[in-house]
Design a protein around this motif. Sequence first.
Motif, PDB file in Angstrom:
ATOM      1  N   LYS A 223       0.873  -1.204   0.067  1.00 63.71           N
ATOM      2  CA  LYS A 223       0.076   0.013  -0.203  1.00 63.71           C
ATOM      3  C   LYS A 223       0.899   1.190  -0.178  1.00 63.71           C
ATOM      4  O   LYS A 223       0.557   2.053  -0.624  1.00 63.71           O
ATOM      5  CB  LYS A 223      -0.969  -0.169   1.234  1.00 63.71           C
ATOM      6  CG  LYS A 223      -1.984  -1.016   1.109  1.00 63.71           C
ATOM      7  CD  LYS A 223      -2.944  -0.968   2.329  1.00 63.71           C
ATOM      8  CE  LYS A 223      -4.090  -2.012   2.157  1.00 63.71           C
ATOM      9  NZ  LYS A 223      -4.928  -1.711   3.498  1.00 63.71           N
TER      10      LYS A 223
ATOM     11  N   HIS B  33       2.495   1.581  -3.313  1.00 68.87           N
ATOM     12  CA  HIS B  33       1.312   2.267  -4.159  1.00 68.87           C
ATOM     13  C   HIS B  33       1.020   3.691  -4.283  1.00 68.87           C
ATOM     14  O   HIS B  33       0.949   4.405  -5.154  1.00 68.87           O
ATOM     15  CB  HIS B  33      -0.084   1.370  -4.262  1.00 68.87           C
ATOM     16  CG  HIS B  33      -0.914   1.675  -5.169  1.00 68.87           C
ATOM     17  ND1 HIS B  33      -0.975   1.764  -6.476  1.00 68.87           N
ATOM     18  CD2 HIS B  33      -2.204   2.401  -4.924  1.00 68.87           C
ATOM     19  CE1 HIS B  33      -2.078   2.187  -6.966  1.00 68.87           C
ATOM     20  NE2 HIS B  33      -2.850   2.855  -6.090  1.00 68.87           N
ATOM     21  N   GLY B  34       1.072   4.137  -2.704  1.00 69.34           N
ATOM     22  CA  GLY B  34       0.750   5.603  -2.736  1.00 69.34           C
ATOM     23  C   GLY B  34       1.867   6.061  -3.042  1.00 69.34           C
ATOM     24  O   GLY B  34       1.783   7.390  -3.399  1.00 69.34           O
ATOM     25  N   TYR B  35       3.217   5.802  -2.900  1.00 70.80           N
ATOM     26  CA  TYR B  35       4.466   6.510  -3.320  1.00 70.80           C
ATOM     27  C   TYR B  35       4.424   6.668  -4.686  1.00 70.80           C
ATOM     28  O   TYR B  35       4.655   7.791  -5.058  1.00 70.80           O
ATOM     29  CB  TYR B  35       5.620   5.702  -2.653  1.00 70.80           C
ATOM     30  CG  TYR B  35       6.887   6.004  -3.530  1.00 70.80           C
ATOM     31  CD1 TYR B  35       7.490   7.506  -2.919  1.00 70.80           C
ATOM     32  CD2 TYR B  35       7.554   5.404  -4.562  1.00 70.80           C
ATOM     33  CE1 TYR B  35       8.623   7.924  -3.430  1.00 70.80           C
ATOM     34  CE2 TYR B  35       8.878   6.000  -4.993  1.00 70.80           C
ATOM     35  CZ  TYR B  35       9.294   7.162  -4.647  1.00 70.80           C
ATOM     36  OH  TYR B  35      10.559   7.824  -5.190  1.00 70.80           O
ATOM     37  N   GLU B  36       3.768   5.768  -5.482  1.00 69.23           N
ATOM     38  CA  GLU B  36       3.958   5.984  -7.025  1.00 69.23           C
ATOM     39  C   GLU B  36       2.830   6.811  -7.360  1.00 69.23           C
ATOM     40  O   GLU B  36       2.937   7.618  -8.444  1.00 69.23           O
ATOM     41  CB  GLU B  36       3.775   4.419  -7.592  1.00 69.23           C
ATOM     42  CG  GLU B  36       4.993   3.489  -7.452  1.00 69.23           C
ATOM     43  CD  GLU B  36       6.238   4.092  -8.152  1.00 69.23           C
ATOM     44  OE1 GLU B  36       6.197   4.845  -9.202  1.00 69.23           O
ATOM     45  OE2 GLU B  36       7.202   3.765  -7.755  1.00 69.23           O
ATOM     46  N   LYS B  37       1.777   6.683  -6.705  1.00 66.06           N
ATOM     47  CA  LYS B  37       0.587   7.723  -7.010  1.00 66.06           C
ATOM     48  C   LYS B  37       1.326   9.128  -6.679  1.00 66.06           C
ATOM     49  O   LYS B  37       0.986  10.327  -7.763  1.00 66.06           O
ATOM     50  CB  LYS B  37      -0.494   7.742  -6.125  1.00 66.06           C
ATOM     51  CG  LYS B  37      -1.352   6.466  -6.698  1.00 66.06           C
ATOM     52  CD  LYS B  37      -2.538   6.097  -5.690  1.00 66.06           C
ATOM     53  CE  LYS B  37      -3.492   7.302  -5.847  1.00 66.06           C
ATOM     54  NZ  LYS B  37      -4.936   6.963  -4.885  1.00 66.06           N
ATOM     55  N   LEU B  38       1.913   9.465  -5.616  1.00 66.76           N
ATOM     56  CA  LEU B  38       2.424  10.651  -5.222  1.00 66.76           C
ATOM     57  C   LEU B  38       3.514  11.182  -6.286  1.00 66.76           C
ATOM     58  O   LEU B  38       3.556  12.393  -6.476  1.00 66.76           O
ATOM     59  CB  LEU B  38       2.930  10.835  -3.934  1.00 66.76           C
ATOM     60  CG  LEU B  38       1.888  10.521  -2.730  1.00 66.76           C
ATOM     61  CD1 LEU B  38       2.673  10.422  -1.334  1.00 66.76           C
ATOM     62  CD2 LEU B  38       0.819  12.004  -2.812  1.00 66.76           C
ATOM     63  N   LYS B  39       4.313  10.434  -6.656  1.00 65.45           N
ATOM     64  CA  LYS B  39       5.435  10.450  -7.627  1.00 65.45           C
ATOM     65  C   LYS B  39       4.736  11.095  -8.884  1.00 65.45           C
ATOM     66  O   LYS B  39       5.368  11.862  -9.250  1.00 65.45           O
ATOM     67  CB  LYS B  39       6.290   9.318  -7.736  1.00 65.45           C
ATOM     68  CG  LYS B  39       7.503   9.473  -8.519  1.00 65.45           C
ATOM     69  CD  LYS B  39       8.115   8.118  -8.468  1.00 65.45           C
ATOM     70  CE  LYS B  39       9.461   8.359  -9.397  1.00 65.45           C
ATOM     71  NZ  LYS B  39      10.228   7.155  -9.401  1.00 65.45           N
ATOM     72  N   GLN B  40       3.698  10.319  -9.371  1.00 57.91           N
ATOM     73  CA  GLN B  40       3.095  10.863 -10.714  1.00 57.91           C
ATOM     74  C   GLN B  40       2.567  12.180 -10.705  1.00 57.91           C
ATOM     75  O   GLN B  40       2.527  12.889 -11.234  1.00 57.91           O
ATOM     76  CB  GLN B  40       2.123   9.718 -11.048  1.00 57.91           C
ATOM     77  CG  GLN B  40       2.601   8.398 -11.335  1.00 57.91           C
ATOM     78  CD  GLN B  40       3.619   8.462 -12.775  1.00 57.91           C
ATOM     79  OE1 GLN B  40       3.208   9.350 -13.487  1.00 57.91           O
ATOM     80  NE2 GLN B  40       4.528   7.874 -12.736  1.00 57.91           N
ATOM     81  N   GLU B  41       1.708  12.323  -9.443  1.00 56.58           N
ATOM     82  CA  GLU B  41       1.087  13.488  -9.039  1.00 56.58           C
ATOM     83  C   GLU B  41       2.101  14.699  -9.230  1.00 56.58           C
ATOM     84  O   GLU B  41       2.027  15.903  -9.637  1.00 56.58           O
ATOM     85  CB  GLU B  41       0.421  13.566  -7.713  1.00 56.58           C
ATOM     86  CG  GLU B  41      -0.274  14.909  -7.398  1.00 56.58           C
ATOM     87  CD  GLU B  41      -1.549  15.236  -8.269  1.00 56.58           C
ATOM     88  OE1 GLU B  41      -1.871  16.527  -8.047  1.00 56.58           O
ATOM     89  OE2 GLU B  41      -2.026  14.429  -9.014  1.00 56.58           O
TER      90      GLU B  41
ATOM     91  N   ARG C 119       3.195  15.553 -12.481  1.00 57.53           N
ATOM     92  CA  ARG C 119       2.074  16.308 -13.215  1.00 57.53           C
ATOM     93  C   ARG C 119       2.066  17.700 -12.546  1.00 57.53           C
ATOM     94  O   ARG C 119       1.856  18.686 -13.635  1.00 57.53           O
ATOM     95  CB  ARG C 119       0.626  15.648 -12.857  1.00 57.53           C
ATOM     96  CG  ARG C 119      -0.380  16.396 -13.448  1.00 57.53           C
ATOM     97  CD  ARG C 119      -1.683  15.826 -13.032  1.00 57.53           C
ATOM     98  NE  ARG C 119      -1.948  16.074 -11.859  1.00 57.53           N
ATOM     99  CZ  ARG C 119      -2.454  17.295 -11.494  1.00 57.53           C
ATOM    100  NH1 ARG C 119      -2.749  18.262 -12.257  1.00 57.53           N
ATOM    101  NH2 ARG C 119      -2.672  17.615 -10.173  1.00 57.53           N
TER     102      ARG C 119
END
Length: 96
Positions: free
Chosen positions: A17, A20-28, A31
């Motif tokens: 988890k 996954h959160g880290y990857e989401k933050l990295k993509q954000e 962006r």
Amino acid sequence: MNDLSKIVDTLENRISKMLHGYEKLKQENIRLEAQANETHKMLKASQEEAQQWREKCSSLQLANSMLGSDQHKRETKLKINALVREIDQCIGQLSE
């Protein structure tokens, strides 16, 4: 042994988890950086455009004053006097 297996499963779940959160933050973050760069470019373009409009406005004011507009006669006279002084200085330097 069963308890140890549950603990390991729980840890794996949490780590998954977190990753996954880290990857989401990295993509954000990527962006948002792209958006910030685009905004910076737009700001710079707007500033350049504003400067061009200021220069055009100044040129139009000068043209109006040369055409006999009473509104900017004083400014035009001062500008012409400054240009004459500058030309006199250049002539003085050339004659030395």
